[in-house]
Design an enzyme around this catalytic site. Sequence first.
Site, short mmCIF file in Angstrom:
data_model
loop_
_atom_site.label_atom_id
_atom_site.label_comp_id
_atom_site.label_asym_id
_atom_site.label_seq_id
_atom_site.Cartn_x
_atom_site.Cartn_y
_atom_site.Cartn_z
N ARG A 16 28.31 72.83 56.99
CA ARG A 16 27.45 72.60 58.17
C ARG A 16 28.19 71.75 59.20
O ARG A 16 28.61 72.26 60.23
CB ARG A 16 26.12 71.94 57.72
CG ARG A 16 25.05 71.92 58.82
CD ARG A 16 25.23 70.87 59.90
NE ARG A 16 25.29 69.50 59.39
CZ ARG A 16 25.59 68.45 60.15
NH1 ARG A 16 25.84 68.61 61.44
NH2 ARG A 16 25.66 67.24 59.64
N ASP A 17 28.41 70.48 58.91
CA ASP A 17 29.00 69.59 59.92
C ASP A 17 30.41 70.06 60.25
O ASP A 17 30.87 69.94 61.38
CB ASP A 17 29.03 68.14 59.41
CG ASP A 17 29.05 67.13 60.54
OD1 ASP A 17 29.06 67.56 61.72
OD2 ASP A 17 29.06 65.92 60.26
N HIS A 74 28.29 58.24 56.53
CA HIS A 74 28.71 59.55 57.06
C HIS A 74 29.75 59.26 58.15
O HIS A 74 29.40 59.03 59.30
CB HIS A 74 27.47 60.26 57.62
CG HIS A 74 27.73 61.57 58.29
ND1 HIS A 74 27.33 62.78 57.75
CD2 HIS A 74 28.31 61.89 59.48
CE1 HIS A 74 27.65 63.77 58.57
NE2 HIS A 74 28.24 63.25 59.63
N HIS A 120 33.11 59.96 60.39
CA HIS A 120 34.10 60.88 60.94
C HIS A 120 35.44 60.14 61.00
O HIS A 120 35.48 58.92 61.14
CB HIS A 120 33.65 61.40 62.31
CG HIS A 120 32.52 62.39 62.20
ND1 HIS A 120 32.68 63.73 62.39
CD2 HIS A 120 31.21 62.24 61.87
CE1 HIS A 120 31.53 64.37 62.20
NE2 HIS A 120 30.61 63.46 61.89
N CYS A 153 31.33 67.19 65.91
CA CYS A 153 29.99 67.44 66.44
C CYS A 153 30.13 67.98 67.85
O CYS A 153 30.79 67.38 68.69
CB CYS A 153 29.15 66.17 66.44
SG CYS A 153 27.55 66.42 67.25
N ASN A 195 34.93 65.38 59.78
CA ASN A 195 34.43 64.39 58.83
C ASN A 195 35.61 64.02 57.94
O ASN A 195 36.55 64.79 57.79
CB ASN A 195 33.34 65.01 57.94
CG ASN A 195 32.09 65.32 58.70
OD1 ASN A 195 32.05 66.30 59.43
ND2 ASN A 195 31.08 64.50 58.56
P1 HMG Z 1 15.56 72.46 74.06
O1 HMG Z 1 16.34 73.33 74.96
O2 HMG Z 1 15.03 71.16 74.60
O3 HMG Z 1 14.35 73.18 73.31
O4 HMG Z 1 16.45 72.17 72.79
P2 HMG Z 1 13.27 74.21 73.73
O5 HMG Z 1 12.13 73.96 72.82
O6 HMG Z 1 13.07 74.18 75.21
O7 HMG Z 1 13.95 75.61 73.33
C1 HMG Z 1 15.03 76.16 74.03
C2 HMG Z 1 15.37 77.50 73.39
O8 HMG Z 1 15.83 77.29 72.05
C3 HMG Z 1 14.19 78.44 73.28
O9 HMG Z 1 14.69 79.76 73.34
C4 HMG Z 1 13.66 78.19 71.88
O10 HMG Z 1 12.97 79.27 71.32
C5 HMG Z 1 14.96 77.98 71.12
P3 HMG Z 1 14.55 80.65 74.66
O11 HMG Z 1 13.06 80.69 74.95
O12 HMG Z 1 15.31 79.89 75.73
O13 HMG Z 1 15.19 81.94 74.28
N1 HMG Z 1 14.79 77.13 69.94
C6 HMG Z 1 15.27 77.45 68.73
N2 HMG Z 1 15.95 78.52 68.27
C7 HMG Z 1 16.28 78.51 66.96
N3 HMG Z 1 15.99 77.50 66.12
C8 HMG Z 1 15.31 76.41 66.54
C9 HMG Z 1 14.93 76.36 67.90
N4 HMG Z 1 14.25 75.46 68.63
C10 HMG Z 1 14.17 75.94 69.87
N5 HMG Z 1 15.05 75.42 65.69
C11 HMG Z 1 16.75 71.65 70.45
C12 HMG Z 1 16.01 71.33 71.74
C13 HMG Z 1 16.47 70.53 69.47
C14 HMG Z 1 16.24 72.97 69.92
C15 HMG Z 1 18.25 71.75 70.79
O14 HMG Z 1 18.63 70.61 71.49
C16 HMG Z 1 19.11 71.91 69.58
O15 HMG Z 1 19.06 72.91 68.89
N6 HMG Z 1 19.96 70.88 69.29
C17 HMG Z 1 20.77 70.87 68.09
C18 HMG Z 1 22.11 70.25 68.38
C19 HMG Z 1 22.91 70.18 67.11
O16 HMG Z 1 22.71 70.96 66.19
N7 HMG Z 1 23.86 69.23 67.03
C20 HMG Z 1 24.69 69.08 65.89
C21 HMG Z 1 23.97 68.54 64.70
S1 HMG Z 1 23.77 66.76 64.74
C22 HMG Z 1 25.26 66.15 64.13
O17 HMG Z 1 26.18 66.91 63.94
C23 HMG Z 1 25.36 64.69 63.76
C24 HMG Z 1 25.36 64.49 62.23
O18 HMG Z 1 26.44 65.19 61.64
C25 HMG Z 1 25.47 63.00 61.90
C26 HMG Z 1 26.61 62.29 62.64
O19 HMG Z 1 27.77 62.72 62.54
O20 HMG Z 1 26.29 61.30 63.31
C27 HMG Z 1 24.06 65.01 61.62
MG MG Z 2 28.50 64.39 61.53
#
Ligand code: HMG
Ligand code: MG
Length: 288
Positions: free
Chosen positions: A13-14, A205, A207, A238, A247
């Site tokens: 995933r990450d 966690h 990086h 990320c 990571n």
């Molecule tokens: P948004 O644009 O504010 O949301 O995004 P929305 O509700 O307006 O939806 C926009 C579009 O996305 C719509 O589609 C929704 O249907 C769709 P459209 O009508 O435009 O065709 N949508 C989805 N599609 C599939 N699955 C869903 C979903 N939700 C809405 N669940 C949202 C808000 C949270 C969805 C967006 O910002 C997002 O997906 N962000 C994820 C970012 C991400 O994954 N980042 C990486 C993970 S975090 C990380 O890596 C850190 C970590 O490793 C720890 C660390 O290292 O610190 C965990």
């Molecule tokens: Mg991470």
Amino acid sequence: MKDRVEIFEVGPRDGLQNEKRDIPVADKVALVDCLSRAGFSRIEVASFVSPKWVPQMAGSAEVLAGITKAKGVRYAALTPNMRGYEDALAARADEIAIFASASEGFSQANINASIAESIERFAPILEAARHIDLPVRGYVSCVTDCPYDGAVAPDKVAEVADRLFSMGCYEISLGDTVGKATPDKIAKMLIAVKDAVPVTRLAGHYHDTAGRAIANIDASLALGVRVFDAAVGGLGGCPYAPGAAGNVATEVVHEHLTRLGYDTGLDGTVLQEAAAMARHLRPEPTDA
Ligand code: HMG
Ligand code: MG
């Protein structure tokens, strides 16, 4: 008996969420199937986020459907909202994770919500998961530094960690998202967080952007942390944290912990096999 330290594998995933190349589902499945033989209890394999935001995770349901689930392993998925939760359930994830930030800048950039809005969004997920006894892990990102807001106060990390834990997350994973932490900053942050959440419920966690992840793990071990997230082959980063390198590599953490006399329960030979597969999934340095 040797002291146990668990490595939570997050490479599929990450790691893969940040690889530039389009990685076929079959290659992801093969990597997870190899990791399943290494002895992990938990492997994060999927992320049900918007494919517009993170296209690399678009095949998550296919990955969960394609893998051969090993007994005793929980396969985890990220869920940013109820839509993601429902998709994760339909794909039969064994546990899910919600992800918040200790800094406002990263929260907006990563999930398009303030910290408070994100907590509100997570509440129904935790409520629904509680009804079916689905374990929920909580991430707190940017636990020492944010790529947008700079230094992050330990008290803010403690506040967000406390919130997620009180809402029902069984473990809080503390993310040095951009790899800027130092052992000293990690120690100060952990001392604050330990006041809010039992240390037995915390994970590190880290990086490895600046090559300090192992030193940060050592600082965390000294304060009682016994779970660390890592990505096989050092995959990843990320997409919403510029500069976030991979990571820390699972095989490196395993070797380090083993040298210190800890038992990870992992098979080093299988880990090397998985690390070779992971490296093969990355582009050559000249294409990067
Ligand atoms: P948004 O644009 O504010 O949301 O995004 P929305 O509700 O307006 O939806 C926009 C579009 O996305 C719509 O589609 C929704 O249907 C769709 P459209 O009508 O435009 O065709 N949508 C989805 N599609 C599939 N699955 C869903 C979903 N939700 C809405 N669940 C949202 C808000 C949270 C969805 C967006 O910002 C997002 O997906 N962000 C994820 C970012 C991400 O994954 N980042 C990486 C993970 S975090 C990380 O890596 C850190 C970590 O490793 C720890 C660390 O290292 O610190 C965990
Ligand atoms: Mg991470």
